[in-house]
Structure formats: structure tokens, C-alpha cells
Design a protein around this motif. Structure first.
Motif, PDB file in Angstrom:
ATOM      1  N   GLU A   3       7.843  -1.992  -5.579  1.00 51.98           N
ATOM      2  CA  GLU A   3       7.607  -2.733  -6.821  1.00 51.98           C
ATOM      3  C   GLU A   3       8.788  -3.641  -7.175  1.00 51.98           C
ATOM      4  O   GLU A   3       8.648  -4.570  -7.962  1.00 51.98           O
ATOM      5  CB  GLU A   3       7.315  -1.785  -7.980  1.00 51.98           C
ATOM      6  CG  GLU A   3       8.522  -0.995  -8.458  1.00 51.98           C
ATOM      7  CD  GLU A   3       8.230  -0.183  -9.709  1.00 51.98           C
ATOM      8  OE1 GLU A   3       7.109  -0.249 -10.239  1.00 51.98           O
ATOM      9  OE2 GLU A   3       9.148   0.532 -10.156  1.00 51.98           O
ATOM     10  N   MET A   4       9.930  -3.402  -6.569  1.00 55.80           N
ATOM     11  CA  MET A   4      11.110  -4.208  -6.869  1.00 55.80           C
ATOM     12  C   MET A   4      11.090  -5.579  -6.198  1.00 55.80           C
ATOM     13  O   MET A   4      11.842  -6.471  -6.591  1.00 55.80           O
ATOM     14  CB  MET A   4      12.391  -3.469  -6.470  1.00 55.80           C
ATOM     15  CG  MET A   4      12.665  -2.171  -7.183  1.00 55.80           C
ATOM     16  SD  MET A   4      12.891  -2.134  -8.973  1.00 55.80           S
ATOM     17  CE  MET A   4      12.800  -3.718  -9.600  1.00 55.80           C
ATOM     18  N   PHE A   5      10.244  -5.780  -5.189  1.00 50.03           N
ATOM     19  CA  PHE A   5      10.205  -7.091  -4.536  1.00 50.03           C
ATOM     20  C   PHE A   5       9.768  -8.177  -5.511  1.00 50.03           C
ATOM     21  O   PHE A   5      10.411  -9.225  -5.615  1.00 50.03           O
ATOM     22  CB  PHE A   5       9.286  -7.073  -3.306  1.00 50.03           C
ATOM     23  CG  PHE A   5       9.822  -6.242  -2.187  1.00 50.03           C
ATOM     24  CD1 PHE A   5      11.050  -6.530  -1.608  1.00 50.03           C
ATOM     25  CD2 PHE A   5       9.115  -5.155  -1.711  1.00 50.03           C
ATOM     26  CE1 PHE A   5      11.562  -5.756  -0.573  1.00 50.03           C
ATOM     27  CE2 PHE A   5       9.603  -4.377  -0.678  1.00 50.03           C
ATOM     28  CZ  PHE A   5      10.833  -4.675  -0.110  1.00 50.03           C
ATOM     29  N   GLU A   6       8.688  -7.953  -6.228  1.00 51.92           N
ATOM     30  CA  GLU A   6       8.245  -8.945  -7.214  1.00 51.92           C
ATOM     31  C   GLU A   6       9.337  -9.192  -8.246  1.00 51.92           C
ATOM     32  O   GLU A   6       9.588 -10.335  -8.643  1.00 51.92           O
ATOM     33  CB  GLU A   6       6.965  -8.491  -7.911  1.00 51.92           C
ATOM     34  CG  GLU A   6       6.488  -9.482  -8.955  1.00 51.92           C
ATOM     35  CD  GLU A   6       5.207  -9.070  -9.651  1.00 51.92           C
ATOM     36  OE1 GLU A   6       4.688  -9.866 -10.463  1.00 51.92           O
ATOM     37  OE2 GLU A   6       4.705  -7.948  -9.397  1.00 51.92           O
ATOM     38  N   HIS A   7      10.008  -8.139  -8.656  1.00 47.91           N
ATOM     39  CA  HIS A   7      11.052  -8.289  -9.670  1.00 47.91           C
ATOM     40  C   HIS A   7      12.214  -9.124  -9.137  1.00 47.91           C
ATOM     41  O   HIS A   7      12.786  -9.937  -9.865  1.00 47.91           O
ATOM     42  CB  HIS A   7      11.528  -6.918 -10.148  1.00 47.91           C
ATOM     43  CG  HIS A   7      12.318  -6.978 -11.396  1.00 47.91           C
ATOM     44  ND1 HIS A   7      11.840  -7.545 -12.561  1.00 47.91           N
ATOM     45  CD2 HIS A   7      13.573  -6.576 -11.678  1.00 47.91           C
ATOM     46  CE1 HIS A   7      12.756  -7.486 -13.498  1.00 47.91           C
ATOM     47  NE2 HIS A   7      13.827  -6.900 -12.983  1.00 47.91           N
ATOM     48  N   TRP A   8      12.565  -8.949  -7.857  1.00 44.99           N
ATOM     49  CA  TRP A   8      13.632  -9.767  -7.284  1.00 44.99           C
ATOM     50  C   TRP A   8      13.235 -11.237  -7.273  1.00 44.99           C
ATOM     51  O   TRP A   8      14.015 -12.101  -7.689  1.00 44.99           O
ATOM     52  CB  TRP A   8      13.982  -9.323  -5.857  1.00 44.99           C
ATOM     53  CG  TRP A   8      15.133 -10.126  -5.347  1.00 44.99           C
ATOM     54  CD1 TRP A   8      16.456  -9.856  -5.510  1.00 44.99           C
ATOM     55  CD2 TRP A   8      15.074 -11.396  -4.671  1.00 44.99           C
ATOM     56  NE1 TRP A   8      17.216 -10.873  -4.965  1.00 44.99           N
ATOM     57  CE2 TRP A   8      16.397 -11.817  -4.450  1.00 44.99           C
ATOM     58  CE3 TRP A   8      14.023 -12.196  -4.230  1.00 44.99           C
ATOM     59  CZ2 TRP A   8      16.704 -13.018  -3.806  1.00 44.99           C
ATOM     60  CZ3 TRP A   8      14.324 -13.402  -3.586  1.00 44.99           C
ATOM     61  CH2 TRP A   8      15.655 -13.791  -3.377  1.00 44.99           C
ATOM     62  N   SER A  35       0.815  -1.217   0.000  1.00 41.02           N
ATOM     63  CA  SER A  35       0.000   0.000   0.000  1.00 41.02           C
ATOM     64  C   SER A  35       0.848   1.266   0.000  1.00 41.02           C
ATOM     65  O   SER A  35       0.311   2.361  -0.007  1.00 41.02           O
ATOM     66  CB  SER A  35      -0.938   0.005   1.218  1.00 41.02           C
ATOM     67  OG  SER A  35      -0.177   0.010   2.419  1.00 41.02           O
ATOM     68  N   GLN A  36       2.166   1.105   0.015  1.00 41.24           N
ATOM     69  CA  GLN A  36       3.043   2.268  -0.102  1.00 41.24           C
ATOM     70  C   GLN A  36       4.127   1.968  -1.120  1.00 41.24           C
ATOM     71  O   GLN A  36       4.431   0.817  -1.411  1.00 41.24           O
ATOM     72  CB  GLN A  36       3.640   2.652   1.257  1.00 41.24           C
ATOM     73  CG  GLN A  36       4.511   1.597   1.903  1.00 41.24           C
ATOM     74  CD  GLN A  36       4.853   1.930   3.349  1.00 41.24           C
ATOM     75  OE1 GLN A  36       3.971   2.005   4.209  1.00 41.24           O
ATOM     76  NE2 GLN A  36       6.134   2.114   3.633  1.00 41.24           N
ATOM     77  N   LYS A  37       4.688   3.028  -1.674  1.00 40.44           N
ATOM     78  CA  LYS A  37       5.637   2.887  -2.780  1.00 40.44           C
ATOM     79  C   LYS A  37       7.050   2.554  -2.332  1.00 40.44           C
ATOM     80  O   LYS A  37       7.844   2.033  -3.115  1.00 40.44           O
ATOM     81  CB  LYS A  37       5.654   4.157  -3.624  1.00 40.44           C
ATOM     82  CG  LYS A  37       4.361   4.380  -4.374  1.00 40.44           C
ATOM     83  CD  LYS A  37       4.439   5.578  -5.287  1.00 40.44           C
ATOM     84  CE  LYS A  37       3.149   5.702  -6.073  1.00 40.44           C
ATOM     85  NZ  LYS A  37       3.183   6.801  -7.037  1.00 40.44           N
ATOM     86  N   ASN A  83       3.401  -2.943   5.641  1.00 43.52           N
ATOM     87  CA  ASN A  83       4.201  -3.228   4.452  1.00 43.52           C
ATOM     88  C   ASN A  83       5.543  -3.882   4.775  1.00 43.52           C
ATOM     89  O   ASN A  83       6.002  -4.754   4.037  1.00 43.52           O
ATOM     90  CB  ASN A  83       4.398  -1.943   3.643  1.00 43.52           C
ATOM     91  CG  ASN A  83       3.141  -1.525   2.933  1.00 43.52           C
ATOM     92  OD1 ASN A  83       2.885  -1.910   1.805  1.00 43.52           O
ATOM     93  ND2 ASN A  83       2.320  -0.730   3.606  1.00 43.52           N
ATOM     94  N   HIS A  84       6.174  -3.463   5.855  1.00 41.84           N
ATOM     95  CA  HIS A  84       7.427  -4.091   6.279  1.00 41.84           C
ATOM     96  C   HIS A  84       7.197  -5.576   6.565  1.00 41.84           C
ATOM     97  O   HIS A  84       7.958  -6.434   6.125  1.00 41.84           O
ATOM     98  CB  HIS A  84       7.957  -3.370   7.522  1.00 41.84           C
ATOM     99  CG  HIS A  84       9.309  -3.819   7.982  1.00 41.84           C
ATOM    100  ND1 HIS A  84      10.332  -2.946   8.243  1.00 41.84           N
ATOM    101  CD2 HIS A  84       9.814  -5.053   8.250  1.00 41.84           C
ATOM    102  CE1 HIS A  84      11.408  -3.623   8.650  1.00 41.84           C
ATOM    103  NE2 HIS A  84      11.107  -4.909   8.663  1.00 41.84           N
ATOM    104  N   HIS A  85       6.134  -5.880   7.284  1.00 41.66           N
ATOM    105  CA  HIS A  85       5.825  -7.257   7.628  1.00 41.66           C
ATOM    106  C   HIS A  85       5.498  -8.083   6.382  1.00 41.66           C
ATOM    107  O   HIS A  85       5.871  -9.259   6.294  1.00 41.66           O
ATOM    108  CB  HIS A  85       4.658  -7.316   8.611  1.00 41.66           C
ATOM    109  CG  HIS A  85       4.946  -6.679   9.924  1.00 41.66           C
ATOM    110  ND1 HIS A  85       3.969  -6.336  10.838  1.00 41.66           N
ATOM    111  CD2 HIS A  85       6.125  -6.301  10.500  1.00 41.66           C
ATOM    112  CE1 HIS A  85       4.520  -5.804  11.910  1.00 41.66           C
ATOM    113  NE2 HIS A  85       5.824  -5.755  11.725  1.00 41.66           N
ATOM    114  N   ILE A  86       4.803  -7.486   5.429  1.00 44.39           N
ATOM    115  CA  ILE A  86       4.441  -8.198   4.196  1.00 44.39           C
ATOM    116  C   ILE A  86       5.701  -8.609   3.440  1.00 44.39           C
ATOM    117  O   ILE A  86       5.844  -9.758   3.011  1.00 44.39           O
ATOM    118  CB  ILE A  86       3.517  -7.327   3.323  1.00 44.39           C
ATOM    119  CG1 ILE A  86       2.134  -7.206   3.991  1.00 44.39           C
ATOM    120  CG2 ILE A  86       3.389  -7.891   1.914  1.00 44.39           C
ATOM    121  CD1 ILE A  86       1.230  -6.152   3.364  1.00 44.39           C
ATOM    122  N   ALA A  87       6.636  -7.689   3.292  1.00 41.15           N
ATOM    123  CA  ALA A  87       7.885  -7.999   2.582  1.00 41.15           C
ATOM    124  C   ALA A  87       8.697  -9.034   3.353  1.00 41.15           C
ATOM    125  O   ALA A  87       9.178 -10.020   2.777  1.00 41.15           O
ATOM    126  CB  ALA A  87       8.711  -6.724   2.390  1.00 41.15           C
TER     127      ALA A  87
END
Length: 195
Positions: free
Chosen positions: A132-137, A122-124, A159-163
Motif C-alpha cells: 500500500e506504500m507504493f501509491e503513497h510514495w 494481490s499481496q500485502k 506483484n514484484h513485476h507490477i511494482a
């Protein structure tokens, strides 16, 4: 020892990766992106894969090349360290809770790279990292590791927890999938006889 060293040099990045699949989770990570370093440290610690990663990239442009090439190099190192994949468990999955967040990660060390990504932010940015770079990694890692990888956030709001749940879930699934199965230590885990 199931180890590998990869050196990937382009006009955009310089990436050096050394890993040991049968390690203790020791790590030394430096990519120039603090939050990304934190995620890769989690990957190492919870997979018990010793990992040294040194990336110098064109961060003055953006994070894309740094994140992508680091994922490609780590994936390639995992594939090389696995060798012919004889004796590995191959399949694994993990549920990864982190406070209010729950992630599910499933992996097949199949030789067929594929990523299913059902995770949103929910944040950039997290710290200085573009979310958006997480999916790319994960996509880059799956490509060169030669794995089928499913990553899904079942629920969560931070968001931190999601990643972090996604990286820890990958770590736990990868740890199990690369382990040698003592019941089939001399066999390729495929009816085709090759992975």
C-alpha cells in the motif's frame, strides 16, 4: 549542472537526497527497506538521474513516514534541480513491460501536482515492504516535484513485476520530460511563460 541537495529532518525521519538530472544513473540508496531501495535504484538507473538517498526513519512504528518523507524529499530535489524549467520537454510517457506485466506512465512537469493511480496488488507485502506504500510514495513524489502523474498497470499478475514496471515507467518518462529540447532550449514550455 542541474543538481540539488535536500535535507529533510523531522521527529520521525531524517532524509538526505542529492541528485543530478544530467547524470548517468549512478546511485547510492539506503532507506532501511530493502525492496524500496531496489525500486529507487531502478528509478535512478533508468532515468539516468544520479541519486544519493539516505533515509533513517521510525521503522519500529511502520514504513509510512520513511516512504512518504523519502518521496517528498526526492520530489523536492527534482523540482529544485529543474529551476525555472526553461527548455525542458515537459511531457513524456512510457510503456514499461516486465515479463507478463505492462505498465503505462505519463508525466507533465506542470507545476500542478496530481496523481492518478490505477495499480493494484494481490499481496500485502513485497519482501518487507507494504504494497500500500507504493501509491503513497508516488503521491508524495508528485506533490513536491510539482508534476501531474498517471500510473496504470494495463495487465500483470506478479506483484514484484507490477511494482517494478511502475518505477521503471516513471524513470523512462521522467528521463524524457526533464531533457532539454534543443529546438526550444531558451523557452519555458508553456504559453503562460511560467511553470
Amino acid at each position: 549542472m542541474r543538481t540539488a541537495t535536500i535535507s529533510r529532518k523531522t521527529s520521525e525521519t531524517s532524509v538526505d537526497v542529492t541528485l543530478n538530472l544530467d547524470g548517468t544513473g549512478a546511485f547510492a540508496v539506503s532507506t532501511g527497506i530493502g525492496f524500496f531501495d531496489h525500486m529507487l535504484e531502478q528509478l535512478s538507473r533508468h532515468s539516468l538521474i544520479d541519486m544519493e538517498v539516505k533515509t533513517v526513519g521510525d521503522l519500529h512504528i511502520d514504513q509510512h513516514h520513511t516512504v512518504e518523507d523519502t518521496g517528498l524529499a526526492i520530489g523536492e530535489a527534482v523540482a529544485r534541480a529543474l529551476g525555472d524549467k526553461k527548455g525542458i520537454r515537459r511531457y513524456a510517457d512510457a510503456l514499461s513491460p516486465m515479463d507478463e506485466t505492462l505498465a503505462r506512465v505519463a508525466i507533465d512537469i506542470s507545476g500542478r501536482p496530481f496523481l492518478v493511480w490505477k495499480t493494484a496488488f494481490s499481496q500485502k507485502r513485497l519482501g518487507e515492504m507494504d504494497t500500500e506504500m507504493f501509491e503513497h510514495w508516488f503521491h508524495s513524489f508528485a506533490q513536491t516535484a510539482g508534476v501531474t502523474l498517471h500510473v496504470e498497470t494495463l495487465y500483470g499478475s506478479n506483484n514484484h513485476h507490477i511494482a517494478e514496471a511502475a518505477f521503471k515507467g516513471l524513470a523512462r518518462a521522467l528521463r524524457e520530460a526533464v531533457e532539454i529540447d534543443p529546438r526550444k532550449a531558451d523557452a519555458i514550455p508553456s504559453t503562460k511563460g511560467v511553470l
